[in-house]
Scaffold this motif. Structure first.
Motif, PDB file in Angstrom:
ATOM      1  N   MET A  60       0.842  -1.199   0.000  1.00 52.42           N
ATOM      2  CA  MET A  60       0.000   0.000   0.000  1.00 52.42           C
ATOM      3  C   MET A  60       0.874   1.244   0.000  1.00 52.42           C
ATOM      4  O   MET A  60       2.000   1.232   0.502  1.00 52.42           O
ATOM      5  CB  MET A  60      -0.915   0.055   1.247  1.00 52.42           C
ATOM      6  CG  MET A  60      -1.876  -1.119   1.367  1.00 52.42           C
ATOM      7  SD  MET A  60      -3.096  -0.897   2.696  1.00 52.42           S
ATOM      8  CE  MET A  60      -4.226   0.239   1.876  1.00 52.42           C
ATOM      9  N   HIS A  62      -0.805   4.752   0.798  1.00 49.64           N
ATOM     10  CA  HIS A  62      -2.138   5.341   1.009  1.00 49.64           C
ATOM     11  C   HIS A  62      -2.357   6.625   0.228  1.00 49.64           C
ATOM     12  O   HIS A  62      -1.498   7.492   0.261  1.00 49.64           O
ATOM     13  CB  HIS A  62      -2.348   5.613   2.508  1.00 49.64           C
ATOM     14  CG  HIS A  62      -2.582   4.364   3.274  1.00 49.64           C
ATOM     15  ND1 HIS A  62      -1.575   3.507   3.607  1.00 49.64           N
ATOM     16  CD2 HIS A  62      -3.728   3.806   3.744  1.00 49.64           C
ATOM     17  CE1 HIS A  62      -2.084   2.487   4.265  1.00 49.64           C
ATOM     18  NE2 HIS A  62      -3.376   2.636   4.360  1.00 49.64           N
ATOM     19  N   GLY A  83      -8.142   1.047  -1.214  1.00 47.48           N
ATOM     20  CA  GLY A  83      -7.615   0.388  -0.026  1.00 47.48           C
ATOM     21  C   GLY A  83      -8.688   0.109   1.013  1.00 47.48           C
ATOM     22  O   GLY A  83      -8.674  -0.909   1.681  1.00 47.48           O
ATOM     23  N   CYS A  84      -9.612   1.021   1.169  1.00 44.72           N
ATOM     24  CA  CYS A  84     -10.692   0.889   2.148  1.00 44.72           C
ATOM     25  C   CYS A  84     -11.741   1.927   1.793  1.00 44.72           C
ATOM     26  O   CYS A  84     -11.614   2.617   0.775  1.00 44.72           O
ATOM     27  CB  CYS A  84     -10.168   1.107   3.578  1.00 44.72           C
ATOM     28  SG  CYS A  84      -9.514   2.774   3.862  1.00 44.72           S
ATOM     29  N   ASP A  87      -9.979   5.362   1.777  1.00 42.89           N
ATOM     30  CA  ASP A  87      -9.058   5.516   0.642  1.00 42.89           C
ATOM     31  C   ASP A  87      -9.814   5.585  -0.687  1.00 42.89           C
ATOM     32  O   ASP A  87      -9.458   6.373  -1.572  1.00 42.89           O
ATOM     33  CB  ASP A  87      -8.079   4.339   0.601  1.00 42.89           C
ATOM     34  CG  ASP A  87      -7.255   4.223   1.871  1.00 42.89           C
ATOM     35  OD1 ASP A  87      -7.051   5.241   2.541  1.00 42.89           O
ATOM     36  OD2 ASP A  87      -6.819   3.098   2.180  1.00 42.89           O
ATOM     37  N   CYS A 147      -7.137  -1.309   7.130  1.00 43.06           N
ATOM     38  CA  CYS A 147      -7.857  -0.911   5.916  1.00 43.06           C
ATOM     39  C   CYS A 147      -8.881  -1.973   5.511  1.00 43.06           C
ATOM     40  O   CYS A 147      -9.976  -1.643   5.059  1.00 43.06           O
ATOM     41  CB  CYS A 147      -6.878  -0.648   4.776  1.00 43.06           C
ATOM     42  SG  CYS A 147      -6.120   1.000   4.882  1.00 43.06           S
ATOM     43  N   GLN A 150     -12.201  -1.287   7.196  1.00 48.31           N
ATOM     44  CA  GLN A 150     -12.877   0.015   7.069  1.00 48.31           C
ATOM     45  C   GLN A 150     -13.780  -0.121   5.851  1.00 48.31           C
ATOM     46  O   GLN A 150     -13.380   0.139   4.725  1.00 48.31           O
ATOM     47  CB  GLN A 150     -11.850   1.145   6.914  1.00 48.31           C
ATOM     48  CG  GLN A 150     -11.024   1.302   8.188  1.00 48.31           C
ATOM     49  CD  GLN A 150      -9.938   2.347   8.099  1.00 48.31           C
ATOM     50  OE1 GLN A 150      -9.552   2.763   7.010  1.00 48.31           O
ATOM     51  NE2 GLN A 150      -9.427   2.782   9.226  1.00 48.31           N
TER      52      GLN A 150
HETATM   53 ZN   LIG Z   1      -7.296   2.589   4.153  1.00 43.29          ZN
END
Ligand SMILES: [Zn+2]
Ligand SMILES: [Zn+2]
Length: 219
Positions: A60, A62, A83-84, A87, A147, A150
């Motif tokens: 990652m 971010h 990522g989540c 993100d 992540c 989330q």
């Molecule tokens: Zn994240």
């Protein structure tokens, strides 16, 4: 090799291609040796600019991710892993020329697919909620795990069902508007030379401005 040159090369490769650059690509681009790149990536990982895997590969940077964590973000010509929730909603704000992107995921509780057109002007419509499992102070203990947890759910009911099914303690639930404000400017500057992370007091002010509160966020 300058660490900021390496950081920029990583971030810009992610932005342009949707994937992490390999170490040999970075070495060639920067005119550096493999060992230098490996040491540079370790330095960036210590500074929380990247997260590395067991083999030293970039997992990652971010808000970019090299691995699937439940979200896709489709731009006009490029596809990114989000990522989540945080993100994924951040990418349209960060990427040049991508004023709007299609963020898609599935509810972790019931599997229902959800998609939003996320832009820079206003939050997307929708009654879904984001649930963040890991409190802010521990988010970097294992940032990939953080992540991965989330996520966006259909509703509070689906969050409750997922917590019960996984035996997890409730983290923090927010609506789409709050998630969008959290994501909007958190990653500002990461594609630019000379990026400097916010001081803790600035980060706290930003989080409060997004509408977050409580011990989960250290506020
Ligand atoms: Zn994240
Ligand atoms: Zn659901």
């Amino acid at each position: 090799m300058d660490a900021e040159d390496l950081r920029l090369a990583v971030y810009r490769a992610f932005a342009e291609t949707g994937r992490a650059p390999r170490s040999d690509e970075l070495a060639r681009q920067l005119g550096a040796g493999a060992q230098e790149v490996a040491e540079g990536l370790d330095e960036l990982a210590r500074g929380r600019h990247v997260a590395l895997g067991d083999l030293g590969q970039i997992v990652m940077a971010h808000p970019f991710s090299a691995i699937p964590l439940g979200f896709s973000v489709m731009g006009t010509r490029t596809l990114w892993w989000g990522g989540c929730a945080w993100d994924s909603f951040a990418l349209p704000h960060l990427l040049p020329g991508e004023d709007e992107a299609l963020v898609a995921t599935r509810c972790p509780a019931c599997g229902r697919p959800h998609a939003w057109s996320v832009g820079r002007q206003r939050p997307p419509d929708g009654g879904q909620v984001a649930h963040f499992l890991v409190p802010a102070a521990r988010m970097w203990d294992d940032v990939v795990h953080t992540c991965a947890h989330q996520r966006l759910f259909c509703s509070e009911d689906c969050v409750a069902a997922w917590l019960a099914a996984t035996g997890s303690a409730r983290g923090y639930v927010m609506d789409l508007g709050t998630l969008w404000r959290l994501a909007a400017h958190w990653y500002d500057g990461r594609l630019d030379r000379g990026y400097v992370r916010r001081e803790p007091s600035q980060a706290a002010a930003y989080l409060r401005g997004a509408g977050l509160s409580g011990s989960f966020w250290g506020l």
